[in-house]
Structures are given as structure tokens and as C-alpha cells.
Write a protein that holds these residues in place. Structure first.
Motif, mmCIF file in Angstrom:
data_model
loop_
_atom_site.group_PDB
_atom_site.id
_atom_site.type_symbol
_atom_site.label_atom_id
_atom_site.label_comp_id
_atom_site.label_asym_id
_atom_site.label_seq_id
_atom_site.Cartn_x
_atom_site.Cartn_y
_atom_site.Cartn_z
ATOM 1 N N UNK A 23 0.835 -1.206 0.000
ATOM 2 C CA UNK A 23 0.000 0.000 0.000
ATOM 3 C C UNK A 23 0.870 1.257 0.000
ATOM 4 N N UNK A 24 1.981 1.210 0.710
ATOM 5 C CA UNK A 24 2.897 2.350 0.718
ATOM 6 C C UNK A 24 3.466 2.569 -0.682
ATOM 7 N N UNK A 25 3.849 1.469 -1.352
ATOM 8 C CA UNK A 25 4.382 1.588 -2.704
ATOM 9 C C UNK A 25 3.333 2.172 -3.650
ATOM 10 N N UNK A 26 2.094 1.786 -3.474
ATOM 11 C CA UNK A 26 1.026 2.324 -4.309
ATOM 12 C C UNK A 26 0.871 3.837 -4.106
ATOM 13 N N UNK A 27 1.152 4.285 -2.882
ATOM 14 C CA UNK A 27 1.018 5.718 -2.583
ATOM 15 C C UNK A 27 2.146 6.548 -3.201
ATOM 16 N N UNK A 28 3.244 5.892 -3.601
ATOM 17 C CA UNK A 28 4.362 6.619 -4.211
ATOM 18 C C UNK A 28 4.589 6.148 -5.653
ATOM 19 N N UNK A 29 3.528 5.640 -6.288
ATOM 20 C CA UNK A 29 3.679 5.057 -7.632
ATOM 21 C C UNK A 29 4.155 6.091 -8.659
ATOM 22 N N UNK A 30 3.796 7.350 -8.457
ATOM 23 C CA UNK A 30 4.258 8.387 -9.380
ATOM 24 C C UNK A 30 5.770 8.552 -9.320
ATOM 25 N N UNK A 49 7.826 6.258 -8.186
ATOM 26 C CA UNK A 49 8.386 4.996 -8.676
ATOM 27 C C UNK A 49 8.484 5.001 -10.205
ATOM 28 N N UNK A 50 7.457 5.495 -10.852
ATOM 29 C CA UNK A 50 7.469 5.567 -12.309
ATOM 30 C C UNK A 50 8.610 6.460 -12.787
ATOM 31 N N UNK A 51 8.814 7.564 -12.082
ATOM 32 C CA UNK A 51 9.910 8.472 -12.439
ATOM 33 C C UNK A 51 11.258 7.767 -12.308
ATOM 34 N N UNK A 52 11.445 6.996 -11.235
ATOM 35 C CA UNK A 52 12.722 6.307 -11.036
ATOM 36 C C UNK A 52 12.947 5.250 -12.121
ATOM 37 N N UNK A 53 11.883 4.574 -12.525
ATOM 38 C CA UNK A 53 12.000 3.562 -13.595
ATOM 39 C C UNK A 53 12.419 4.231 -14.899
ATOM 40 N N UNK A 54 11.788 5.353 -15.234
ATOM 41 C CA UNK A 54 12.120 6.071 -16.464
ATOM 42 C C UNK A 54 13.568 6.563 -16.412
#
Length: 207
Positions: A8-15, A17-22
Motif C-alpha cells: 500500500x505504501x508503494x502504491x502511494x508513491x507510484x508516481x 516509482x514511475x519516475x525512477x523507472x524512467x
């Protein structure tokens, strides 16, 4: 501290996370095409890792030595990246970029020499443990960026805008509880990845 809470914490920072993946993918591409001084720096990084691997291989119990080194090296770095992200997220960005560039350069160098060696590197050397280790690295960096965002938000919250004050995203006590949950699961997952790397990956690369 359960795994469900962690998700749930990861879902709250998914934006973030997406930036780090890119950013990570862009860094891999940059490492792939690197030349000049950047190429020299990346070569030095890889040579340094090779020297460490050589010393570990010569120890009395190579697999145990690899496990201890891999686990503590990754766990300490990831936890530090999370907390040092408080310095406006600079350290996590540097960490992502350097790791991505090293991987991109290494894969390109191996591919240029032998397709068979590239297969071994990816399928045997990186994939078994990398499916856990790389996502955890990105999670740690993402949360480090989140930490930096919290710091900046808190600074802004002390600045008056007319009669209105900017409020931070969440109370610090709640954020720190989340942080310790992420730390716990980052360490646990890196422990599992280190076991896989020092057993499965180690055996495949030697076999």
C-alpha cells in the motif's frame, strides 16, 4: 509492518516509482552509448567490482563471502539512499543514474564481444537475483526522492503565502512509520536476492 502495508505504501508513491523507472532506463541507454571520460569512469567501476569478486573468490568459503558482501553492500547502500534522500533527493538520483549507466555499459561491452556471453550475463548472471534486486533498488531510490519531497514540503509549509500556509503532504510521524516499514522490507528482499545471487547466479555463471 506487514507486506500488505508495504504494498500500500508503494502504491502511494507510484508516481515517484514511475519516475525512477524512467530515469533508470534512460541511464541504461546513456551507459550503452557512453564514450570518453564517462566510459573511463564506468570501466573503473566495473574493474573495481571485478577486483572485489576476485578477492571473494579466493576466500575459504567463496559463496558465503559473496553472500555477506552482496547483502551488506546492497542493504547499507539502499537504506542510506533512502535517508540521504532528505537532502532534496540528490543522492537517490545520482545512485539511480550511476547504477543504470554501469549496467548499460556492461551489457553493451559484453554484447560487442559475444552474443553467447551476453546470454550468460543476462539469463544466468543478472536475471535470477535481478528480478528482486533491481526493483528493490528502484523502490529505495523512489522513497529517497519521497523523503526529499517531504523535506521540501516542510520547508514550504513554513513560508506564508498571504494568509495561507502551505501544508506538508502528511505528518512526519506517519511518514517515518512508513519509512521504517519500507526499510524492513527492502532489507528482507535484499537478503533473499543475496541468497539467490550467491547460490543460483553463482552456480550458473561458474557452470
Amino acid at each position: 509492518m506487514g507486506f500488505g502495508t508495504f504494498l500500500r505504501i508503494l502504491n502511494s508513491v507510484k508516481g515517484v516509482l514511475l519516475f525512477t523507472v524512467i530515469l533508470f532506463c534512460a541511464s541504461i541507454a546513456l551507459g550503452w552509448i557512453s564514450t570518453g571520460i564517462i566510459e573511463q569512469i564506468l570501466r573503473q567501476q566495473i574493474e573495481g567490482l571485478g577486483q572485489v569478486a576476485g578477492r571473494l573468490q579466493e576466500s575459504g568459503n567463496a559463496q558465503l563471502s559473496f553472500f555477506v558482501f552482496i547483502f551488506f553492500n546492497n542493504a547499507i547502500k539502499c537504506v542510506l539512499v533512502m535517508f540521504l534522500g532528505a537532502a532534496f533527493g540528490i543522492i537517490p538520483v545520482v545512485f539511480i543514474v550511476m547504477n543504470g549507466m554501469v549496467i548499460g555499459f556492461l551489457v553493451h561491452w559484453v554484447a560487442a564481444n559475444s552474443a553467447a556471453n551476453l546470454y550468460e550475463l543476462i539469463i544466468k548472471g543478472l536475471l535470477p537475483h535481478g528480478i528482486i534486486e533491481l526493483p528493490v533498488l528502484l523502490i529505495a531510490c523512489a522513497y529517497g526522492l519521497k523523503f526529499g519531497g517531504m523535506v521540501m514540503s516542510s520547508i514550504c509549509s513554513g513560508v506564508s503565502r498571504g494568509s495561507t500556509r502551505v501544508k506538508s503532504e502528511m505528518p512526519w510521524p506517519a511518514f517515518m512509520r512508513q519509512t521504517w516499514n519500507v526499510v524492513l522490507w527492502v532489507v528482507i528482499l535484499l537478503f533473499i536476492a543475496a541468497i539467490i545471487e550467491s547460490t543460483v547466479s553463482y552456480s550458473l555463471m561458474r557452470g
